[in-house]
Design an enzyme around this catalytic site. Structure first.
Site, PDB file in Angstrom:
ATOM      1  N   LYS A 274       0.810  -1.211   0.000  1.00  0.00           N
ATOM      2  CA  LYS A 274       0.000   0.000   0.000  1.00  0.00           C
ATOM      3  C   LYS A 274       0.841   1.258   0.000  1.00  0.00           C
ATOM      4  O   LYS A 274       0.429   2.286  -0.535  1.00  0.00           O
ATOM      5  CB  LYS A 274      -0.926  -0.003   1.226  1.00  0.00           C
ATOM      6  CG  LYS A 274      -1.950  -1.116   1.218  1.00  0.00           C
ATOM      7  CD  LYS A 274      -2.860  -1.026   2.426  1.00  0.00           C
ATOM      8  CE  LYS A 274      -2.093  -1.217   3.717  1.00  0.00           C
ATOM      9  NZ  LYS A 274      -2.974  -1.190   4.906  1.00  0.00           N
TER      10      LYS A 274
ATOM     11  N   SER B  13       4.565   1.227  -0.507  1.00  0.00           N
ATOM     12  CA  SER B  13       5.892   1.165  -1.105  1.00  0.00           C
ATOM     13  C   SER B  13       5.957   0.077  -2.160  1.00  0.00           C
ATOM     14  O   SER B  13       5.071  -0.791  -2.246  1.00  0.00           O
ATOM     15  CB  SER B  13       6.953   0.910  -0.023  1.00  0.00           C
ATOM     16  OG  SER B  13       6.722  -0.347   0.588  1.00  0.00           O
ATOM     17  N   VAL B  14       7.037   0.156  -2.947  1.00  0.00           N
ATOM     18  CA  VAL B  14       7.388  -0.866  -3.933  1.00  0.00           C
ATOM     19  C   VAL B  14       8.813  -1.296  -3.644  1.00  0.00           C
ATOM     20  O   VAL B  14       9.696  -0.454  -3.464  1.00  0.00           O
ATOM     21  CB  VAL B  14       7.264  -0.322  -5.380  1.00  0.00           C
ATOM     22  CG1 VAL B  14       7.611  -1.404  -6.389  1.00  0.00           C
ATOM     23  CG2 VAL B  14       5.882   0.225  -5.630  1.00  0.00           C
ATOM     24  N   VAL B  15       9.058  -2.600  -3.583  1.00  0.00           N
ATOM     25  CA  VAL B  15      10.363  -3.135  -3.204  1.00  0.00           C
ATOM     26  C   VAL B  15      11.008  -3.774  -4.440  1.00  0.00           C
ATOM     27  O   VAL B  15      10.372  -4.589  -5.124  1.00  0.00           O
ATOM     28  CB  VAL B  15      10.251  -4.164  -2.062  1.00  0.00           C
ATOM     29  CG1 VAL B  15      11.631  -4.668  -1.654  1.00  0.00           C
ATOM     30  CG2 VAL B  15       9.534  -3.542  -0.867  1.00  0.00           C
TER      31      VAL B  15
ATOM     32  N   LYS C  63      13.602  -0.192  -1.173  1.00  0.00           N
ATOM     33  CA  LYS C  63      12.218   0.130  -0.824  1.00  0.00           C
ATOM     34  C   LYS C  63      11.924   1.559  -1.269  1.00  0.00           C
ATOM     35  O   LYS C  63      12.485   2.512  -0.728  1.00  0.00           O
ATOM     36  CB  LYS C  63      11.997  -0.031   0.679  1.00  0.00           C
ATOM     37  CG  LYS C  63      10.537   0.086   1.088  1.00  0.00           C
ATOM     38  CD  LYS C  63      10.344  -0.290   2.549  1.00  0.00           C
ATOM     39  CE  LYS C  63       8.869  -0.290   2.933  1.00  0.00           C
ATOM     40  NZ  LYS C  63       8.640  -0.682   4.344  1.00  0.00           N
TER      41      LYS C  63
ATOM     42  N   ASP D  97       2.151  -2.550  13.744  1.00  0.00           N
ATOM     43  CA  ASP D  97       1.523  -3.265  12.626  1.00  0.00           C
ATOM     44  C   ASP D  97       2.091  -4.684  12.568  1.00  0.00           C
ATOM     45  O   ASP D  97       2.348  -5.219  11.493  1.00  0.00           O
ATOM     46  CB  ASP D  97       1.766  -2.532  11.302  1.00  0.00           C
ATOM     47  CG  ASP D  97       0.872  -3.058  10.186  1.00  0.00           C
ATOM     48  OD1 ASP D  97      -0.142  -3.715  10.487  1.00  0.00           O
ATOM     49  OD2 ASP D  97       1.200  -2.833   9.002  1.00  0.00           O
TER      50      ASP D  97
END
Length: 516
Positions: free
Chosen positions: A263, A265-267, A289, A405
């Protein structure tokens, strides 16, 4: 070839009747004037005889021929360049004539005409088109352009008596509104009603104008979002430039591709390179990240950073886009705390704006599976439970952090151990909602391991007391959460009154360390 000049009638021929001399079947004369072989082979004589034959056979062509192909003293036809230019000009004229015929055939009587002007060969000053033929590009008057509405004088009306017309006349206002549609943005399609004497009422025109403005703003937002946002499995130009700089500097050898999306970030996976400093060791495999620069996913997550005392003073001074950079900085600081405490987590390599480079948890571009995706035996499940319980206690006591979380989605299983990831939302226990986040983490962990068949797993209330060291004795969950909220309120009042970021939670000593 005719025998004129070569052979003649015999001088001693006897005259015969008139009909006999005109008869085509008459006997030919048998005698001829003798000539030498040099006269027969003369080239000059051959040209003169051929010219006489052409003049006799085609007299009208010679008389009517005009143009550059007439041989004369003023035109040099011996030059190949001149002949080529003359032939090319003649070809261009024929080609242009064919284009004009095609235009006339296609256009016909239609009001909308097309032109092949861009495909013509001859320049305008060489064109032999008729004077009454005018190209549509040269016309100054556009028949489909609306005539400018007549202006109303200062007195506010024109005409007299019954023919008086004010500036509020429906027809006049309608034509003015139609002409004003030309001021809309080019992207807004208004159709071809401008040249049809269309009359728009004020209500319709205002609605169209408002819609045009809203469409213009929406297109600007979409363009900005496309240029400055990180989408699914893609990066914006600025982020791509940051990655290029990392590769060019030698810090990263190559970036292989995307390994995970979330939701926020993109790794990406990358192979580590050489560090510019000797004290920093770059792991062989790295995880990049990239935090998404869109604000859609951060609107409901500002409470994690707005009320964090470490970033509270800086939060109100930055615009929303810089908050995302602060979010990445927050995860870097939390990972550093955890690494210093010995908790298994990714190792921070470098942070550049909203791009965080960490060590890769996995091997050969294959990331370690999440705890929810791996099937563990009963012994491994029990081992993982006690390891997570120990991690939560270390995180709370030594790192002074609450994960906020923690669930099976943010725990990886690698080399027979549990690794914690995604700590960008982690807060300190003195956060106004820190204990609520801790209780939610305890509930997630307890429910997961109870479903996994771990008999020693504590319930959420017992796990909360074990991690925090607080002795909250409540019979049901509602009273338990009420006491947690009371403690948070007490701590918040203490911080506001004394300005100290110290917890006032009363405990019975250090929380116990659970082990197998």
């Amino acid at each position: 070839m005719d025998s004129v000049g070569v052979a003649a009638a015999a001088p001693d021929a006897r005259p015969g009747p008139a009909w006999q001399s005109k008869c085509p079947w008459g006997a030919p004369s048998t005698t001829s004037i003798s000539c030498s072989l040099a006269d027969v082979m003369s080239e000059q004589l051959a040209k003169e005889l051929q010219l006489e034959e052409e003049n006799a056979a085609f007299p009208e062509v010679v008389a009517a021929a005009e143009g550059p192909f007439i041989t004369g003293e003023n035109i040099d036809t011996s030059s190949d360049l001149m002949l080529a230019q003359m032939l090319q000009m003649e070809f261009d004229r024929e080609y242009d004539a064919q284009l004009r015929r095609e235009e006339k055939k296609i256009n016909g009587d239609s009001k909308v005409s097309i032109s092949f002007e861009n495909y013509r060969k001859v320049h305008p000053y060489d064109s032999d088109s008729s004077e009454d033929e005018v190209d549509w590009q040269d016309t100054r008057h556009d028949p489909y352009r609306a005539d400018k509405p007549t202006t109303t004088p200062r007195r506010g009306f024109i005409g007299k008596g019954k023919d008086i017309t004010t500036k509020h006349d429906e027809v006049v206002c309608g034509r003015k509104n139609t002409a004003r549609m030309e001021n809309f943005a080019p992207e807004f399609q208004v159709g071809d009603g401008i040249g049809m004497d269309l009359k728009l009422s004020n209500q319709v025109f205002n609605a169209l104008k408002q819609h045009a403005y809203s469409e213009e703003r929406r297109s600007a937002r979409l363009h900005e979002k496309k240029e400055h946002s990180t989408a699914e499995k893609a990066v914006d130009p600025k982020t791509r430039l940051l990655l290029y700089k990392m590769v060019n500097s030698g810090m990263l050898e190559t970036i292989t591709g995307c390994i995970s999306t979330g939701k926020e970030s993109v790794v990406f996976h990358a192979y580590g390179g050489n560090s510019a400093t000797e004290d920093k060791v770059i792991p062989p495999e790295c995880a990049i990240k990239v935090f998404k620069t869109t604000l859609n996913e951060f609107k409901n997550r500002d409470k994690y950073i707005k009320d964090d005392y470490r970033f509270k003073d800086r939060f109100s001074k930055l615009n929303p886009r810089k908050i995302i950079r602060m979010w990445a900085e927050k995860e870097m600081h939390n990972l550093t705390r955890m690494q210093n405490a010995g908790i298994l987590c990714p190792q921070v390599v470098i942070l550049k704006k909203h791009v965080l480079v960490m060590s890769f948890i996995g091997q050969d571009q294959v990331p370690a599976p999440k705890l929810k995706d791996v099937t563990l035996s009963s012994e491994d499940m029990k081992k993982a439970y006690y390891q997570i319980l120990n991690m939560m206690q270390q995180l709370y006591r030594e790192c002074n952090l609450v994960h906020a979380d923690l669930s099976e989605y943010n725990m990886l299983w690698h080399d027979g151990k549990v690794w914690l990831i995604d700590v960008s939302q982690s807060v300190e226990p003195t956060h106004p909602h820190g204990l609520e986040f801790l209780f939610r983490d305890c509930r997630n962990v307890s429910q997961f391991f109870q479903k996994g068949g771990v008999a020693e797993a504590l319930n959420e209330r017992e796990l909360f007391n074990a991690v925090s060291g607080l002795n909250i004795t409540a019979d049901d969950e509602v009273d338990f959460q009420a006491e947690i909220e009371a403690l948070e309120k007490m701590n918040e009042d203490h911080v506001q009154n004394h300005g100290k970021k110290l917890s006032t939670f009363s405990s019975d000593g250090d929380p116990p360390i659970y082990d197998e």
